[in-house]
Design a protein around this motif. Structure first.
Motif, PDB file in Angstrom:
ATOM      1  N   VAL A  78      -2.857  70.907  71.979  1.00 18.56           N
ATOM      2  CA  VAL A  78      -2.206  69.660  72.779  1.00 18.56           C
ATOM      3  C   VAL A  78      -2.680  68.369  72.381  1.00 18.56           C
ATOM      4  O   VAL A  78      -1.894  67.629  72.427  1.00 18.56           O
ATOM      5  N   ALA A  79      -4.065  68.157  72.333  1.00 17.02           N
ATOM      6  CA  ALA A  79      -4.446  66.805  72.113  1.00 17.02           C
ATOM      7  C   ALA A  79      -4.058  66.262  70.391  1.00 17.02           C
ATOM      8  O   ALA A  79      -3.376  65.131  70.289  1.00 17.02           O
ATOM      9  N   LEU A  80      -3.921  67.193  69.529  1.00 16.31           N
ATOM     10  CA  LEU A  80      -3.533  66.856  68.280  1.00 16.31           C
ATOM     11  C   LEU A  80      -1.978  66.784  68.294  1.00 16.31           C
ATOM     12  O   LEU A  80      -1.274  65.768  67.432  1.00 16.31           O
ATOM     13  N   TYR A  81      -1.467  67.482  68.945  1.00 14.45           N
ATOM     14  CA  TYR A  81      -0.004  67.024  69.058  1.00 14.45           C
ATOM     15  C   TYR A  81       0.682  66.082  69.876  1.00 14.45           C
ATOM     16  O   TYR A  81       1.986  65.787  70.208  1.00 14.45           O
ATOM     17  N   LEU A  82      -0.096  65.174  70.459  1.00 13.60           N
ATOM     18  CA  LEU A  82       0.125  64.126  71.297  1.00 13.60           C
ATOM     19  C   LEU A  82       1.045  63.142  70.983  1.00 13.60           C
ATOM     20  O   LEU A  82       2.039  62.515  71.483  1.00 13.60           O
ATOM     21  N   LYS A  83       0.684  62.489  69.655  1.00 11.66           N
ATOM     22  CA  LYS A  83       1.251  61.814  69.005  1.00 11.66           C
ATOM     23  C   LYS A  83       2.935  61.553  68.976  1.00 11.66           C
ATOM     24  O   LYS A  83       3.213  62.871  68.270  1.00 11.66           O
ATOM     25  N   ALA A  84       3.566  60.900  69.424  1.00  8.18           N
ATOM     26  CA  ALA A  84       4.874  60.751  68.991  1.00  8.18           C
ATOM     27  C   ALA A  84       5.501  60.063  67.862  1.00  8.18           C
ATOM     28  O   ALA A  84       4.585  59.159  67.359  1.00  8.18           O
ATOM     29  N   ALA A  85       6.148  60.677  67.194  1.00  5.32           N
ATOM     30  CA  ALA A  85       6.745  59.994  65.677  1.00  5.32           C
ATOM     31  C   ALA A  85       7.401  58.723  65.992  1.00  5.32           C
ATOM     32  O   ALA A  85       7.172  57.656  65.326  1.00  5.32           O
ATOM     33  N   ASP A  86       8.225  58.697  67.085  1.00  2.32           N
ATOM     34  CA  ASP A  86       9.165  57.672  67.101  1.00  2.32           C
ATOM     35  C   ASP A  86       8.681  56.940  68.824  1.00  2.32           C
ATOM     36  O   ASP A  86       8.429  57.719  69.592  1.00  2.32           O
ATOM     37  N   MET A 124       5.426  49.853  82.425  1.00  2.00           N
ATOM     38  CA  MET A 124       4.636  50.506  81.589  1.00  2.00           C
ATOM     39  C   MET A 124       5.863  51.125  80.346  1.00  2.00           C
ATOM     40  O   MET A 124       6.812  51.499  80.605  1.00  2.00           O
ATOM     41  N   ASP A 125       5.250  51.246  79.181  1.00  2.00           N
ATOM     42  CA  ASP A 125       6.230  51.958  78.119  1.00  2.00           C
ATOM     43  C   ASP A 125       6.687  53.226  78.421  1.00  2.00           C
ATOM     44  O   ASP A 125       5.587  54.116  78.929  1.00  2.00           O
ATOM     45  N   LEU A 126       7.836  53.651  78.157  1.00  2.00           N
ATOM     46  CA  LEU A 126       8.189  54.937  78.220  1.00  2.00           C
ATOM     47  C   LEU A 126       7.512  55.866  77.479  1.00  2.00           C
ATOM     48  O   LEU A 126       7.364  57.044  77.676  1.00  2.00           O
ATOM     49  N   THR A 127       6.995  55.582  76.128  1.00  2.00           N
ATOM     50  CA  THR A 127       6.207  56.297  75.264  1.00  2.00           C
ATOM     51  C   THR A 127       5.016  56.869  76.019  1.00  2.00           C
ATOM     52  O   THR A 127       4.353  58.176  76.006  1.00  2.00           O
ATOM     53  N   VAL A 128       4.224  55.976  76.846  1.00  2.00           N
ATOM     54  CA  VAL A 128       3.067  56.153  77.518  1.00  2.00           C
ATOM     55  C   VAL A 128       3.181  57.323  78.662  1.00  2.00           C
ATOM     56  O   VAL A 128       2.596  58.128  78.933  1.00  2.00           O
ATOM     57  N   VAL A 129       4.384  57.120  79.304  1.00  2.65           N
ATOM     58  CA  VAL A 129       4.965  57.841  80.480  1.00  2.65           C
ATOM     59  C   VAL A 129       5.248  59.349  79.772  1.00  2.65           C
ATOM     60  O   VAL A 129       4.896  60.327  80.332  1.00  2.65           O
ATOM     61  N   ALA A 130       5.920  59.463  78.554  1.00  6.66           N
ATOM     62  CA  ALA A 130       5.939  60.900  77.835  1.00  6.66           C
ATOM     63  C   ALA A 130       4.612  61.345  77.633  1.00  6.66           C
ATOM     64  O   ALA A 130       4.393  62.625  77.821  1.00  6.66           O
ATOM     65  N   TYR A 131       3.662  60.758  77.234  1.00  4.41           N
ATOM     66  CA  TYR A 131       2.218  61.142  76.889  1.00  4.41           C
ATOM     67  C   TYR A 131       1.401  61.502  78.120  1.00  4.41           C
ATOM     68  O   TYR A 131       1.249  62.780  78.339  1.00  4.41           O
ATOM     69  N   VAL A 132       1.790  60.950  79.160  1.00  3.27           N
ATOM     70  CA  VAL A 132       1.229  61.305  80.568  1.00  3.27           C
ATOM     71  C   VAL A 132       1.882  62.820  81.163  1.00  3.27           C
ATOM     72  O   VAL A 132       1.182  63.893  81.441  1.00  3.27           O
ATOM     73  N   ILE A 133       3.242  62.826  81.082  1.00  3.73           N
ATOM     74  CA  ILE A 133       3.931  63.883  81.551  1.00  3.73           C
ATOM     75  C   ILE A 133       3.626  65.237  80.735  1.00  3.73           C
ATOM     76  O   ILE A 133       3.231  66.144  81.123  1.00  3.73           O
ATOM     77  N   TYR A 134       3.402  64.789  79.163  1.00  2.00           N
ATOM     78  CA  TYR A 134       3.263  65.975  78.423  1.00  2.00           C
ATOM     79  C   TYR A 134       1.751  66.582  78.477  1.00  2.00           C
ATOM     80  O   TYR A 134       1.759  67.827  78.553  1.00  2.00           O
ATOM     81  N   LEU A 135       1.026  65.532  78.599  1.00  5.92           N
ATOM     82  CA  LEU A 135      -0.420  66.216  78.949  1.00  5.92           C
ATOM     83  C   LEU A 135      -0.531  67.097  80.369  1.00  5.92           C
ATOM     84  O   LEU A 135      -1.061  68.086  80.466  1.00  5.92           O
ATOM     85  N   LEU A 136       0.013  66.466  81.309  1.00  2.00           N
ATOM     86  CA  LEU A 136       0.026  67.161  82.700  1.00  2.00           C
ATOM     87  C   LEU A 136       0.763  68.511  82.461  1.00  2.00           C
ATOM     88  O   LEU A 136       0.057  69.317  83.015  1.00  2.00           O
ATOM     89  N   ILE A 137       1.931  68.707  81.807  1.00  2.07           N
ATOM     90  CA  ILE A 137       2.735  69.696  81.821  1.00  2.07           C
ATOM     91  C   ILE A 137       1.764  70.739  80.928  1.00  2.07           C
ATOM     92  O   ILE A 137       1.574  72.217  81.280  1.00  2.07           O
ATOM     93  N   SER A 138       1.368  70.257  79.857  1.00  2.00           N
ATOM     94  CA  SER A 138       0.710  71.155  78.736  1.00  2.00           C
ATOM     95  C   SER A 138      -0.626  71.771  79.314  1.00  2.00           C
ATOM     96  O   SER A 138      -0.849  73.027  79.226  1.00  2.00           O
ATOM     97  N   VAL A 139      -1.359  70.825  80.015  1.00  6.89           N
ATOM     98  CA  VAL A 139      -2.556  71.293  80.254  1.00  6.89           C
ATOM     99  C   VAL A 139      -2.375  72.251  81.563  1.00  6.89           C
ATOM    100  O   VAL A 139      -3.024  73.391  81.626  1.00  6.89           O
ATOM    101  N   ALA A 140      -1.393  72.109  82.326  1.00  2.85           N
ATOM    102  CA  ALA A 140      -1.366  72.875  83.599  1.00  2.85           C
ATOM    103  C   ALA A 140      -0.827  74.337  83.013  1.00  2.85           C
ATOM    104  O   ALA A 140      -1.071  75.365  83.573  1.00  2.85           O
TER     105      ALA A 140
END
Length: 147
Positions: free
Chosen positions: A64-72, A1-17
């Motif tokens: 949180v949803a709008l800020y999800l996309k990573a630049a790099d 799995m790509d680390l960017t996707v892992v970052a997205y999942v962790i970001y969403l879990l923490i931000s929503v919580a």
């Protein structure tokens, strides 16, 4: 799995919580403040509290949803932590600003209510008999004329 996707999942879990935790905390503790602002009207305080929570969720989860996309793309574990720290830090700042904005507006409403309550005297004035010059500060009545 790509680390960017892992970052997205962790970001969403923490931000929503965090958003849910802050909303529940503010709702639970802000209810008392709202009841005071609304002069003890419990039903109205509950309704306003619920509306504020819904608005809080909409604004913050939308951000949180709008800020999800990573630049790099995230290449390694260090990049993962850096990306998460920036994203979660910004989400925390937005949550804090939203909270301070709510408190500021409610405090303005509360002050207005306090000022209106202070303008009404708690008891009617004592010793005042109304128009007609019969009060304690009325000029003495003219007596019979002496010659």
């Amino acid at each position: 799995m790509d680390l960017t996707v892992v970052a997205y999942v962790i970001y969403l879990l923490i931000s929503v919580a965090l958003t849910i935790w802050v909303a529940r905390t503010l709702s639970r503790n802000g209810r008392i403040f709202l009841a005071d602002v609304l002069q003890g009207n419990e039903k109205l305080a509950d309704a306003v509290n619920h509306l504020l929570v819904v608005g809080f969720y909409l604004v913050n989860l939308g951000f949180v949803a709008l800020y999800l996309k990573a630049a790099d793309a995230v290449a390694d574990a260090r990049g993962l932590f850096e990306a998460l720290s920036v994203k979660i830090g910004v989400v925390l700042l937005v949550l804090g600003v939203m909270h301070l904005g709510n408190v500021y507006v409610l405090n303005k409403i509360r002050r207005r209510g306090v000022m209106e309550r202070e303008q009404i005297p708690p008891v009617p004035p004592q010793g005042w008999t109304g128009p007609g010059g019969q009060g304690p500060w009325a000029a003495p009545a003219a007596g019979p004329a002496r010659a």
